[in-house]
Design a protein around this motif. Structure first.
Motif, mmCIF file in Angstrom:
data_model
loop_
_atom_site.group_PDB
_atom_site.id
_atom_site.type_symbol
_atom_site.label_atom_id
_atom_site.label_comp_id
_atom_site.label_asym_id
_atom_site.label_seq_id
_atom_site.Cartn_x
_atom_site.Cartn_y
_atom_site.Cartn_z
ATOM 1 N N ILE A 15 -9.789 3.107 1.485
ATOM 2 C CA ILE A 15 -9.068 2.087 2.244
ATOM 3 C C ILE A 15 -10.048 1.342 3.133
ATOM 4 O O ILE A 15 -10.820 1.959 3.874
ATOM 5 C CB ILE A 15 -7.939 2.723 3.077
ATOM 6 C CG1 ILE A 15 -6.891 3.281 2.125
ATOM 7 C CG2 ILE A 15 -7.346 1.712 4.038
ATOM 8 C CD1 ILE A 15 -5.671 3.817 2.775
ATOM 9 N N ASN A 16 -10.024 0.018 3.031
ATOM 10 C CA ASN A 16 -10.837 -0.845 3.890
ATOM 11 C C ASN A 16 -9.973 -1.313 5.041
ATOM 12 O O ASN A 16 -8.828 -1.706 4.844
ATOM 13 C CB ASN A 16 -11.349 -2.063 3.126
ATOM 14 C CG ASN A 16 -12.300 -1.674 2.025
ATOM 15 O OD1 ASN A 16 -13.085 -0.754 2.186
ATOM 16 N ND2 ASN A 16 -12.232 -2.358 0.908
ATOM 17 N N ARG A 17 -10.530 -1.270 6.235
ATOM 18 C CA ARG A 17 -9.817 -1.784 7.403
ATOM 19 C C ARG A 17 -10.819 -2.468 8.308
ATOM 20 O O ARG A 17 -12.021 -2.304 8.144
ATOM 21 C CB ARG A 17 -9.073 -0.668 8.138
ATOM 22 C CG ARG A 17 -9.948 0.446 8.641
ATOM 23 C CD ARG A 17 -9.119 1.606 9.188
ATOM 24 N NE ARG A 17 -9.965 2.714 9.523
ATOM 25 C CZ ARG A 17 -10.491 2.936 10.723
ATOM 26 N NH1 ARG A 17 -10.225 2.104 11.711
ATOM 27 N NH2 ARG A 17 -11.267 3.964 10.952
ATOM 28 N N LYS A 18 -10.324 -3.226 9.240
ATOM 29 C CA LYS A 18 -11.196 -3.968 10.154
ATOM 30 C C LYS A 18 -10.978 -3.479 11.570
ATOM 31 O O LYS A 18 -9.883 -3.056 11.929
ATOM 32 C CB LYS A 18 -10.900 -5.454 10.055
ATOM 33 C CG LYS A 18 -11.061 -5.989 8.645
ATOM 34 C CD LYS A 18 -11.687 -7.325 8.667
ATOM 35 C CE LYS A 18 -11.820 -7.874 7.268
ATOM 36 N NZ LYS A 18 -13.076 -7.602 6.675
ATOM 37 N N ASN A 19 -12.047 -3.553 12.381
ATOM 38 C CA ASN A 19 -11.982 -3.129 13.769
ATOM 39 C C ASN A 19 -12.852 -4.066 14.601
ATOM 40 O O ASN A 19 -13.849 -4.608 14.119
ATOM 41 C CB ASN A 19 -12.472 -1.688 13.915
ATOM 42 C CG ASN A 19 -11.816 -0.972 15.052
ATOM 43 O OD1 ASN A 19 -11.278 -1.588 15.959
ATOM 44 N ND2 ASN A 19 -11.866 0.344 15.008
ATOM 45 N N SER A 57 -15.982 -4.259 9.232
ATOM 46 C CA SER A 57 -15.212 -3.602 8.181
ATOM 47 C C SER A 57 -15.538 -2.122 8.162
ATOM 48 O O SER A 57 -16.704 -1.733 8.167
ATOM 49 C CB SER A 57 -15.544 -4.196 6.813
ATOM 50 O OG SER A 57 -15.154 -5.535 6.755
ATOM 51 N N LYS A 63 -14.307 9.399 7.272
ATOM 52 C CA LYS A 63 -14.620 8.050 7.734
ATOM 53 C C LYS A 63 -16.122 7.816 7.611
ATOM 54 O O LYS A 63 -16.920 8.627 8.066
ATOM 55 C CB LYS A 63 -14.172 7.865 9.178
ATOM 56 C CG LYS A 63 -12.669 7.999 9.321
ATOM 57 C CD LYS A 63 -12.211 7.769 10.726
ATOM 58 C CE LYS A 63 -10.709 7.869 10.795
ATOM 59 N NZ LYS A 63 -10.191 7.536 12.108
ATOM 60 N N ARG A 99 0.851 -1.171 0.000
ATOM 61 C CA ARG A 99 0.000 0.000 0.000
ATOM 62 C C ARG A 99 0.898 1.235 0.000
ATOM 63 O O ARG A 99 1.814 1.333 0.799
ATOM 64 C CB ARG A 99 -0.884 0.005 1.248
ATOM 65 C CG ARG A 99 -1.871 1.139 1.254
ATOM 66 C CD ARG A 99 -2.646 1.176 2.531
ATOM 67 N NE ARG A 99 -3.408 -0.057 2.700
ATOM 68 C CZ ARG A 99 -4.093 -0.332 3.783
ATOM 69 N NH1 ARG A 99 -4.105 0.486 4.801
ATOM 70 N NH2 ARG A 99 -4.757 -1.460 3.882
#
Length: 156
Positions: free
Chosen positions: A132-136, A115, A37, A25
């Protein structure tokens, strides 16, 4: 003769993963982008009146009073949702409710991974629009009464 405690030295060669291409990235500078966000929870899913979303910015006592208000108005259950850094606060709130009600309520805890999507809008024309994909991590705590309040009232 070899001692039974001696271990023969065996060298094992594991296959290297050098052939697999990795996607790197590119580094996004905050001076080049405006970060927006998106909402983490499903907006398609109907939010019920007894769903309480915990954040770190809201006053803890206000969140506690809101839960107490729901439980005292005859609502049979309250669902507390916490995301990311607010997971600890959501757990503390549920445990405080249980303590305040002298263990007359039960807790049902579910954890999940959610996600999240961040939009990077460029400030100047030189940069591209990025997503941008991210996980929490998230926690969902169902707080409900063990027994109905009607059974506690004096009946003649």
């Amino acid at each position: 003769m070899a001692d039974i405690h001696e271990r023969p030295k065996v060298k094992v060669n594991f296959p290297r993963k050098g052939n697999n291409p990795t996607v790197k990235r590119k580094k996004l500078l905050s001076s080049d982008y405006i970060i927006k966000k998106r909402q983490p929870f499903d907006t398609k899913k109907k939010r019920k009146n007894n769903d309480i979303y915990i954040t770190n910015s809201t006053n803890f006592k206000a969140q506690l009073k809101r839960c107490e208000k729901h439980l005292n108005n005859g609502t049979s259950e309250v669902i507390i949702h916490g995301l990311g850094a607010a997971v600890q606060r959501a757990c503390s709130l549920a445990l405080q409710l249980k303590k305040n009600h002298y263990d007359s309520i039960e807790l049902e805890v579910k954890t999940s991974t959610i996600s999240l999507i961040d939009d990077f809008e460029p400030v100047n024309d030189n940069a591209d629009y990025e997503i941008i994909n991210r996980k929490n991590s998230a926690v969902h705590i169902r707080v409900f009464r063990k027994f109905s309040l009607r059974t506690l009232k004096y009946q003649e």
